[in-house]
Scaffold this motif. Structure first.
Motif, PDB file in Angstrom:
ATOM      1  N   ASP A 139      49.460  72.868 -10.773  1.00  0.00           N
ATOM      2  CA  ASP A 139      49.211  71.984  -9.671  1.00  0.00           C
ATOM      3  C   ASP A 139      47.507  71.769  -8.917  1.00  0.00           C
ATOM      4  OD1 ASP A 139      49.384  69.563  -8.087  1.00  0.00           O
ATOM      5  OD2 ASP A 139      48.735  70.561  -6.518  1.00  0.00           O
ATOM      6  N   SER A 140      47.153  73.220  -8.987  1.00  0.00           N
ATOM      7  CA  SER A 140      45.508  73.054  -8.578  1.00  0.00           C
ATOM      8  C   SER A 140      45.025  72.661  -9.323  1.00  0.00           C
ATOM      9  CB  SER A 140      45.226  74.695  -8.204  1.00  0.00           C
ATOM     10  OG  SER A 140      45.042  75.740  -9.307  1.00  0.00           O
ATOM     11  N   HIS A 141      44.929  72.626 -10.324  1.00  0.00           N
ATOM     12  CA  HIS A 141      44.309  72.315 -11.802  1.00  0.00           C
ATOM     13  C   HIS A 141      44.632  70.977 -11.858  1.00  0.00           C
ATOM     14  CE1 HIS A 141      44.351  76.413 -14.286  1.00  0.00           C
ATOM     15  NE2 HIS A 141      43.870  76.723 -12.719  1.00  0.00           N
ATOM     16  N   TYR A 142      45.495  70.511 -11.382  1.00  0.00           N
ATOM     17  CA  TYR A 142      45.317  69.005 -11.732  1.00  0.00           C
ATOM     18  C   TYR A 142      44.447  68.014 -10.167  1.00  0.00           C
ATOM     19  CZ  TYR A 142      48.130  68.144 -15.602  1.00  0.00           C
ATOM     20  OH  TYR A 142      48.618  68.087 -17.436  1.00  0.00           O
ATOM     21  N   GLU A 143      44.846  68.919  -8.935  1.00  0.00           N
ATOM     22  CA  GLU A 143      43.862  68.833  -7.696  1.00  0.00           C
ATOM     23  C   GLU A 143      42.727  68.036  -8.293  1.00  0.00           C
ATOM     24  OE1 GLU A 143      45.703  67.647  -5.294  1.00  0.00           O
ATOM     25  OE2 GLU A 143      47.576  67.703  -5.405  1.00  0.00           O
ATOM     26  N   SER A 144      42.259  69.386  -9.015  1.00  0.00           N
ATOM     27  CA  SER A 144      41.063  69.004  -9.316  1.00  0.00           C
ATOM     28  C   SER A 144      40.884  68.609 -10.292  1.00  0.00           C
ATOM     29  CB  SER A 144      40.649  70.662 -10.080  1.00  0.00           C
ATOM     30  OG  SER A 144      40.192  71.203  -8.614  1.00  0.00           O
ATOM     31  N   LEU A 145      41.318  67.723 -11.067  1.00  0.00           N
ATOM     32  CA  LEU A 145      41.481  66.946 -11.595  1.00  0.00           C
ATOM     33  C   LEU A 145      41.222  65.571 -11.238  1.00  0.00           C
ATOM     34  CD1 LEU A 145      41.087  65.659 -14.858  1.00  0.00           C
ATOM     35  CD2 LEU A 145      43.203  66.261 -15.110  1.00  0.00           C
ATOM     36  N   LEU A 146      41.930  65.293 -10.306  1.00  0.00           N
ATOM     37  CA  LEU A 146      42.317  63.977 -10.128  1.00  0.00           C
ATOM     38  C   LEU A 146      41.151  64.181  -9.365  1.00  0.00           C
ATOM     39  CD1 LEU A 146      45.622  64.213  -7.902  1.00  0.00           C
ATOM     40  CD2 LEU A 146      45.364  63.289 -10.139  1.00  0.00           C
ATOM     41  N   ASP A 147      40.516  65.177  -7.906  1.00  0.00           N
ATOM     42  CA  ASP A 147      39.375  64.694  -7.626  1.00  0.00           C
ATOM     43  C   ASP A 147      38.011  64.602  -8.676  1.00  0.00           C
ATOM     44  OD1 ASP A 147      40.529  65.957  -4.543  1.00  0.00           O
ATOM     45  OD2 ASP A 147      39.631  68.193  -5.268  1.00  0.00           O
ATOM     46  N   HIS A 148      38.174  65.719  -9.294  1.00  0.00           N
ATOM     47  CA  HIS A 148      37.051  65.087 -10.390  1.00  0.00           C
ATOM     48  C   HIS A 148      36.873  63.205 -10.751  1.00  0.00           C
ATOM     49  CE1 HIS A 148      34.096  65.395 -14.308  1.00  0.00           C
ATOM     50  NE2 HIS A 148      34.963  65.158 -14.757  1.00  0.00           N
ATOM     51  N   LEU A 149      38.277  62.599 -11.568  1.00  0.00           N
ATOM     52  CA  LEU A 149      38.002  61.274 -12.131  1.00  0.00           C
ATOM     53  C   LEU A 149      37.512  60.169 -11.026  1.00  0.00           C
ATOM     54  CD1 LEU A 149      41.549  61.993 -14.289  1.00  0.00           C
ATOM     55  CD2 LEU A 149      39.363  62.122 -14.871  1.00  0.00           C
ATOM     56  N   GLN A 150      37.895  60.492  -9.264  1.00  0.00           N
ATOM     57  CA  GLN A 150      37.713  59.684  -8.847  1.00  0.00           C
ATOM     58  C   GLN A 150      36.220  59.923  -8.454  1.00  0.00           C
ATOM     59  OE1 GLN A 150      40.209  60.035  -4.751  1.00  0.00           O
ATOM     60  NE2 GLN A 150      37.950  59.067  -3.618  1.00  0.00           N
ATOM     61  N   SER A 151      35.871  61.111  -7.943  1.00  0.00           N
ATOM     62  CA  SER A 151      33.972  61.185  -7.663  1.00  0.00           C
ATOM     63  C   SER A 151      33.557  60.492  -8.850  1.00  0.00           C
ATOM     64  CB  SER A 151      34.054  63.034  -8.225  1.00  0.00           C
ATOM     65  OG  SER A 151      32.779  63.105  -8.003  1.00  0.00           O
ATOM     66  N   GLU A 152      33.900  60.798 -10.285  1.00  0.00           N
ATOM     67  CA  GLU A 152      33.386  60.104 -11.087  1.00  0.00           C
ATOM     68  C   GLU A 152      33.743  58.379 -11.012  1.00  0.00           C
ATOM     69  OE1 GLU A 152      31.171  61.701 -14.108  1.00  0.00           O
ATOM     70  OE2 GLU A 152      31.637  62.955 -12.871  1.00  0.00           O
ATOM     71  N   ARG A 175      44.681  79.893  -8.870  1.00  0.00           N
ATOM     72  CA  ARG A 175      43.650  79.336  -9.655  1.00  0.00           C
ATOM     73  C   ARG A 175      43.638  79.738 -11.250  1.00  0.00           C
ATOM     74  NH1 ARG A 175      41.169  74.506  -9.341  1.00  0.00           N
ATOM     75  NH2 ARG A 175      41.559  74.062  -7.716  1.00  0.00           N
ATOM     76  N   ARG A 176      43.489  81.222 -11.011  1.00  0.00           N
ATOM     77  CA  ARG A 176      43.154  81.673 -12.308  1.00  0.00           C
ATOM     78  C   ARG A 176      44.077  82.714 -13.040  1.00  0.00           C
ATOM     79  NH1 ARG A 176      39.632  85.860 -11.710  1.00  0.00           N
ATOM     80  NH2 ARG A 176      37.663  85.143 -12.881  1.00  0.00           N
ATOM     81  N   VAL A 204      45.214  76.102   0.252  1.00  0.00           N
ATOM     82  CA  VAL A 204      44.415  74.963   0.919  1.00  0.00           C
ATOM     83  C   VAL A 204      43.112  75.908  -0.601  1.00  0.00           C
ATOM     84  CG1 VAL A 204      42.795  73.599   2.800  1.00  0.00           C
ATOM     85  CG2 VAL A 204      45.114  74.599   2.819  1.00  0.00           C
ATOM     86  N   ASP A 205      42.223  76.589   0.028  1.00  0.00           N
ATOM     87  CA  ASP A 205      41.479  76.470  -0.907  1.00  0.00           C
ATOM     88  C   ASP A 205      41.507  77.630  -2.357  1.00  0.00           C
ATOM     89  OD1 ASP A 205      38.952  77.301  -1.511  1.00  0.00           O
ATOM     90  OD2 ASP A 205      39.276  79.772  -1.257  1.00  0.00           O
ATOM     91  N   VAL A 206      42.631  77.859  -2.519  1.00  0.00           N
ATOM     92  CA  VAL A 206      42.652  77.698  -4.662  1.00  0.00           C
ATOM     93  C   VAL A 206      43.551  76.043  -4.750  1.00  0.00           C
ATOM     94  CG1 VAL A 206      44.436  78.593  -5.763  1.00  0.00           C
ATOM     95  CG2 VAL A 206      43.827  79.641  -4.163  1.00  0.00           C
ATOM     96  N   LEU A 207      44.423  75.566  -3.699  1.00  0.00           N
ATOM     97  CA  LEU A 207      44.481  74.695  -4.400  1.00  0.00           C
ATOM     98  C   LEU A 207      43.843  73.306  -4.420  1.00  0.00           C
ATOM     99  CD1 LEU A 207      48.104  74.355  -1.747  1.00  0.00           C
ATOM    100  CD2 LEU A 207      48.334  74.114  -4.859  1.00  0.00           C
ATOM    101  N   TYR A 208      42.892  73.554  -3.288  1.00  0.00           N
ATOM    102  CA  TYR A 208      42.309  71.893  -3.685  1.00  0.00           C
ATOM    103  C   TYR A 208      40.518  72.268  -3.659  1.00  0.00           C
ATOM    104  CZ  TYR A 208      46.525  70.340  -1.917  1.00  0.00           C
ATOM    105  OH  TYR A 208      47.882  69.818  -1.849  1.00  0.00           O
ATOM    106  N   ARG A 209      40.063  73.269  -3.518  1.00  0.00           N
ATOM    107  CA  ARG A 209      38.506  74.113  -2.932  1.00  0.00           C
ATOM    108  C   ARG A 209      38.350  73.252  -1.850  1.00  0.00           C
ATOM    109  NH1 ARG A 209      36.656  72.581  -9.082  1.00  0.00           N
ATOM    110  NH2 ARG A 209      34.651  74.669  -8.111  1.00  0.00           N
ATOM    111  N   ARG A 210      38.798  73.500  -1.015  1.00  0.00           N
ATOM    112  CA  ARG A 210      38.600  72.719   0.469  1.00  0.00           C
ATOM    113  C   ARG A 210      38.825  74.021   1.468  1.00  0.00           C
ATOM    114  NH1 ARG A 210      40.047  67.851  -2.528  1.00  0.00           N
ATOM    115  NH2 ARG A 210      38.947  66.763  -1.503  1.00  0.00           N
ATOM    116  N   GLN A 211      38.174  73.508   2.759  1.00  0.00           N
ATOM    117  CA  GLN A 211      38.626  74.651   4.057  1.00  0.00           C
ATOM    118  C   GLN A 211      40.235  73.743   4.744  1.00  0.00           C
ATOM    119  OE1 GLN A 211      34.363  74.880   5.656  1.00  0.00           O
ATOM    120  NE2 GLN A 211      35.737  75.961   7.272  1.00  0.00           N
ATOM    121  N   GLY A 212      41.176  75.035   5.298  1.00  0.00           N
ATOM    122  CA  GLY A 212      41.774  74.405   5.611  1.00  0.00           C
ATOM    123  C   GLY A 212      41.887  74.629   7.472  1.00  0.00           C
ATOM    124  N   ARG A 213      42.408  73.412   7.503  1.00  0.00           N
ATOM    125  CA  ARG A 213      42.611  73.505   9.355  1.00  0.00           C
ATOM    126  C   ARG A 213      44.092  73.008   9.551  1.00  0.00           C
ATOM    127  NH1 ARG A 213      37.477  69.236  10.969  1.00  0.00           N
ATOM    128  NH2 ARG A 213      39.577  67.491   9.831  1.00  0.00           N
TER     129      ARG A 213
END
Ligand code: ZN
Ligand code: ZN
Length: 1019
Positions: A636-649, A903-904, A671-680
């Motif tokens: 999922d961490s890879h697919y989340e990054s893919l979703l982010d990439h597509l939306q950004s493009e 994610r590695r 949260v950092d691993v899954l979404y590359r975002r900061q957790g709150r």
């Protein structure tokens, strides 16, 4: 006995639960019985002790000793040095078999009177055995000559502090003349007269929040401390939890009703935050922490931890105050919030107010509407350790965002994509989403908010609803309007979200090519019209509903079909035929990009009715974040990054991610691993366990947890007998209410209510095998006739689940026809909310503490619950938990292990590269090229002309996946190798691939479930 006049229903439930537990424990131990037909050793599972000889002869390891122990005991820390003296009271009975010509030939086993001996113990550092003679004499006196036992004291001086282990050991011979059963029954010991000091619970880290003191440990038993200095063994370990209050402030609780917040919210919200500020100051200011440090003797480390927590608490307060300020200054945010409240007020049945923490979460998150770019950097996680209301909190956020979108020019398209792990999205949860959106739609119309109708999409993986409906089947899986069960089989809603009528009709509209839920209630505003709900994947893509609920595994479709683009950005155009909806890539079956089969709309399409960039969803929600672990988390961490990439493009934006989790441990790393975002996380834990500004335990009982360590018989036997006893109790109440009510201390006017609330038991297994076995054996092993068992597992069909829920919520008038036992797997633990489920038998501890918390939360939703946790005591983890059962239940969130995730994983990378490459072609390259790139030959030409090369694409893929750092050399090489193979395939004129998805070493994943969800993985 206490009078039962004026007893409230709650008090009746409480008394009844106590009575049920007494009966179950009695059935397990044998108390109250005089004679038995069958051998007691094959029946009772509590209080019994095998003889030492027999246990020694068995496997002889610790595990088998736990399964059928020959001793019970208490482990203590004496307060001073030797010698030690104490009184050990021993209680026990025996069972004796009469000869064949005895007085009761069909019930030859009889139970002796109670043996009760006060054994004086005086021991030095070597320990010893005490009371053997007096115990042997006592057994002989009650008619069981030959039975012997002793109090054995072991001194363990190798610990930091000396420990005493005081045990009652069954020393009887395995066989002796006149001895018919060498077991002791109903055993108990009680120690008094010894000064002790408590243990420090080692399973919990030292923390300023928790009291880790444990007065004594049991050996094969639980320990009660009836008064200071007295320690008594108990056969089960009972832990009572209490329903929380959602207001913990001396100030008056503000009016957080939907009605008030829909009209004039600001004064109430200000009062809420003033109370929070005062609480934080009283508990978290330096002065407050100084005082606690002195009083509780904190170490410097504990103080540093408290200071860090205080900083988080004040940052949270700031966020909430900012949220309120935004409502004051940004009129669309305020209006969206008000409209949302009006809608929730309409859809909520049975309650009229928010719980303060729900509003707290909304205030802490709402800034993403004003500053989407800034706020997308954080994942806001709502943490539900106690109490419910998670789905409602989501819905509040979703509707606020949906109204805000409409008020700011997003007239249609997806506002939120809400994902649940795998099959854990329940029909009840989906219904709540539909109810809320229907209410929002009513409000939208009445208040003149523009844009298209609010609607719900249902997007789930395999085995749910169809991906598409075709006119002519081409393979077995194809669904046509004439397929068996169509259209009724795909009913997802349980009732009309507008009028709540349960008589829905499924209908396939051939002209619009739509599978519709229709309401048959003539007084409903939607009578005979299609409800705004889309359950076929392709309809979700054609209509892009306001909220899409679905399962996480569907994210894989992003690498398989271009129509998924509507969930990260704009579709292409709109078909000219009414009700055909948005169009996507042209294919030979969809020549103009319209997804309706045989569309006659022709090549002239209508332009998008809105700025393409606004099609990106504002929110992605992730339910049960803690379940995204191991391989599933990595994929999922890879697919989340893919979703982010597509939306950004596609849109130049990042979506806001909001999640819920049952655990706190390690969420920030996750949260950092899954979404590359900061957790709150919200809410921040309070100053003491189970207590914060938002929740505080109240007097009302919530659940009684009873830990059972079965002795000498199988877990299945105990489960059967427990359910059998519970069913007996209910049937006794049905047959003889006067007698049972008197015995249980219940006012007879509550009898019917109790029969309904406690007449259905859940038996919960962590594996499908356990669940099925439990269902089967109950059918054959019970003494009660006609127990109706139903199963709720991941294997249960949709319409069957719907039927069972219906029966549970609206039980048959005749008790005999009702569902008596539900055998369930983890499918039950998410979103099934049935008030009538109040008793549970759990077969062994679930794999994770989070699952334990969530599963047991399914019972006792409104009334006091009773949960038997049968430990698989031969397993080390279960044995450990039995030992710490009190803290485990009360401070469960502290026992939740950190979540293993990375994610590695190179094994996972092998699976995901193909999806990233395919999605980039489908979503980005093909639309930009303004031509069809669906076959290898077309793509080959395009790649040549555009100058695509492996190194460049590999670099992009590595960047998308966040595997482009200096430490990722191996990963980068792996991606490059994969792409070289893919390009070689592409360039090969003799390639057998017919579609681009067939190029390269492996195709894109079809479901995120293609990876074994719980397999451990490594970097
Ligand atoms: Zn209706
Ligand atoms: Zn069309």
């Amino acid at each position: 006995m206490r009078s039962t006049n004026d007893q409230s229903p709650e008090q009746a439930c409480e008394a009844f639960v106590e009575w049920l537990d007494r009966r179950v424990v009695a059935a397990g131990r044998g108390d109250g019985l005089e004679r038995l037909e069958v051998a007691p050793a094959g029946t009772f599972w509590l209080g019994r002790l095998a003889c030492e000889d027999e246990v020694r002869k068995g496997a002889g390891d610790e595990r088998s000793e736990r399964l059928d122990p020959c001793a019970i005991g208490i482990r203590l820390r004496p307060a001073s040095g030797p010698p030690w003296s104490m009184t050990v009271t021993v209680r026990s009975r025996a069972w004796v078999q009469d000869p064949k010509d005895g007085p009761v030939p069909d019930k030859r086993w009889w139970r002796t009177d109670l043996v009760e001996e006060h054994v004086s113990v005086l021991t030095g550092t070597r320990g010893g055995a005490f009371g053997a003679k007096e115990l042997a004499d006592a057994f002989a006196l009650v008619g069981a000559p030959g039975l012997t036992a002793e109090v054995r004291v072991d001194v363990e001086d190798w610990h930091q502090q000396t420990e005493l282990v005081v045990q009652l050991v069954n020393t009887s011979p395995e066989k002796a003349k006149g001895l018919t059963d060498s077991h002791l029954y109903e055993t108990q010991i009680e120690i008094s007269g010894l000064m002790t000091v408590p243990f420090q619970l080692e399973a919990l880290p030292d923390s300023f929040r928790y009291d880790r003191a444990v007065p004594a440990y049991g050996v094969n038993v639980g320990i009660d401390v009836p008064k200071p200095g007295v320690f008594r063994t108990s056969d089960t370990v009972s832990v009572q939890t209490h329903r929380p209050d959602y207001w913990n402030s001396a100030r008056e609780k503000p009016d957080l009703s939907f009605a008030t917040l829909a009209t004039n919210p600001l004064p109430q919200l200000a009062a809420l935050l003033d109370a929070l500020a005062a609480y934080d100051d009283a508990h978290w200011s330096s002065a407050a922490l100084d005082a606690r440090q002195t009083a509780d003797g904190w170490t410097a480390m504990m103080r540093a931890e408290a200071d860090r927590s205080a900083a988080e608490v004040f940052a949270e307060l700031d966020r909430l105050q900012n949220g309120l300020e935004l409502m004051r200054t940004r009129s669309e945010i305020l209006r969206a919030f008000q409209l949302m409240n009006e809608a929730i007020g309409l859809s909520a049945r049975g309650y009229t107010d928010w719980r303060p923490f729900q509003i707290g979460f909304l205030l802490s998150t709402i800034r993403f509407l004003a500053e989407p770019e800034e706020e997308a950097r954080y994942v806001d996680t709502v943490w539900f350790a106690t109490g419910g209301g998670k789905t409602e909190t989501y819905l509040g956020l979703l509707l606020t965002a949906a109204f805000f979108d409409r008020l700011t020019g997003k007239v249609l398209g997806v506002t939120a994509w809400s994902r649940f792990p795998l099959r854990l999205l329940s029909l009840q949860q989906t219904q709540r989403f539909a109810d809320a959106l229907a209410a929002a739609e009513v409000v939208r119309k009445e208040r003149g908010v523009g844009g298209s109708e609010f609607s719900l999409g249902f997007l789930v993986g395999q085995g749910g609803t169809p991906n598409k409906i075709v006119p002519r089947p081409e393979n077995d899986e194809d669904v046509t309007p004439a397929s068996p069960g169509m259209p009724g089989k795909y009913q997802v809603l349980l009732r009309c979200p507008f009028c709540r009528d349960e008589n829905l009709q499924m209908y396939f509209d051939r002209q619009r090519w739509k599978l519709e839920h229709r309401c048959t209630n003539p007084t409903c505003r939607m009578h005979r019209r299609a409800l705004p709900v889309y359950v076929v994947d392709q309809e979700v893509f054609r209509f892009l509903p306001t909220v899409v609920v679905g399962t996480l595994d569907k994210a894989a479709s992003i690498g398989l079909q271009q129509a998924m683009r509507g969930l990260v950005g704009p579709p292409q155009k709109v078909c000219s035929v009414p009700w055909h909806g948005f169009t996507y890539a042209e294919r030979w079956k969809t020549p103009n990009g319209c997804l309706v089969p045989d569309c006659q709309g022709g090549p002239v399409l209508k332009p998008l009715p809105m700025d393409a960039r606004r099609f990106a969803p504002s929110l992605r929600l992730q339910d049960e974040l803690h379940l995204l672990r191991d391989s599933l988390g990595a994929v999922d961490s890879h697919y989340e990054s893919l979703l982010d990439h597509l939306q950004s493009e596609l849109c130049g934006s990042q979506t806001k991610i909001v999640a819920s989790s049952a655990t706190l441990t390690g969420y920030d790393r996750q949260v950092d691993v899954l979404y590359r975002r900061q957790g709150r996380v919200f809410p921040q834990p309070g100053p003491r366990p189970g207590e914060s500004f938002w929740t505080v335990p109240a007097k009302q009982p919530l659940r009684r947890f009873v830990a059972v360590a079965p002795r000498g018989v199988t877990l299945e036997h105990v489960s059967d007998r427990t359910l059998d006893t519970l069913q007996h109790c209910i049937r006794d109440l049905l047959k003889d209410p006067t007698m049972v009510c008197a015995e249980a201390g219940v006012d007879p006017r509550h009898a019917d209510m109790l029969i309904s609330q406690y007449g259905t038991n859940v038996v919960y297994g962590t594996t499908l095998y356990d669940v099925e076995a439990a269902g089967r054996s109950l059918g054959s092993n019970n003494t009660v006739d006609g127990i109706n068992v139903e199963q709720l597992t991941g294997q249960t069909d949709f319409d069957e689940v719907r039927g069972i829920l219906e029966r549970l919520e609206h039980p048959e008038d005749d008790f005999d026809e009702r569902v008596h036992v539900v055998a369930a797997s983890s499918m039950l633990s998410h979103g099934v909310d049935v008030e009538r489920l109040n008793t549970m038998v759990m077969l062994g501890l679930p794999l994770t503490t989070a699952e334990f918390i969530q599963t047991t939360a399914r019972v006792g939703r409104r009334h006091p619950g009773l949960v038997y946790v049968l430990h698989k005591i031969g397993r080390e983890r279960d044995a450990q938990t039995f030992r710490h059962f009190g803290p485990y239940v009360r401070q469960g969130d502290r026992f939740v292990d950190a979540i293993p995730i990375t994610r590695r994983s190179r094994r996972v990378l092998d699976l995901t590269i193909a999806g990233v490459v395919a999605a980039r072609i489908l979503m980005l390259l093909e639309p930009a090229s303004r031509q069809r790139l669906s076959t290898p030959s077309r793509l080959r030409d395009y790649a040549r002309n555009a100058g695509l090369i492996p190194a460049q694409e590999a670099a992009t893929v590595a960047e998308v996946l966040g595997l482009d750092g200096a430490e990722d050399t191996l990963h980068k090489q792996q991606i490059l190798d994969w792409l070289k193979a893919w390009f070689a395939d592409l360039e090969d004129p003799t390639t057998k691939a017919r579609f681009i998805s067939e190029l390269g070493p492996n195709p894109p994943m079809r479901s995120l479930r293609d990876v074994e969800a719980t397999a451990p993985i490594h970097d």
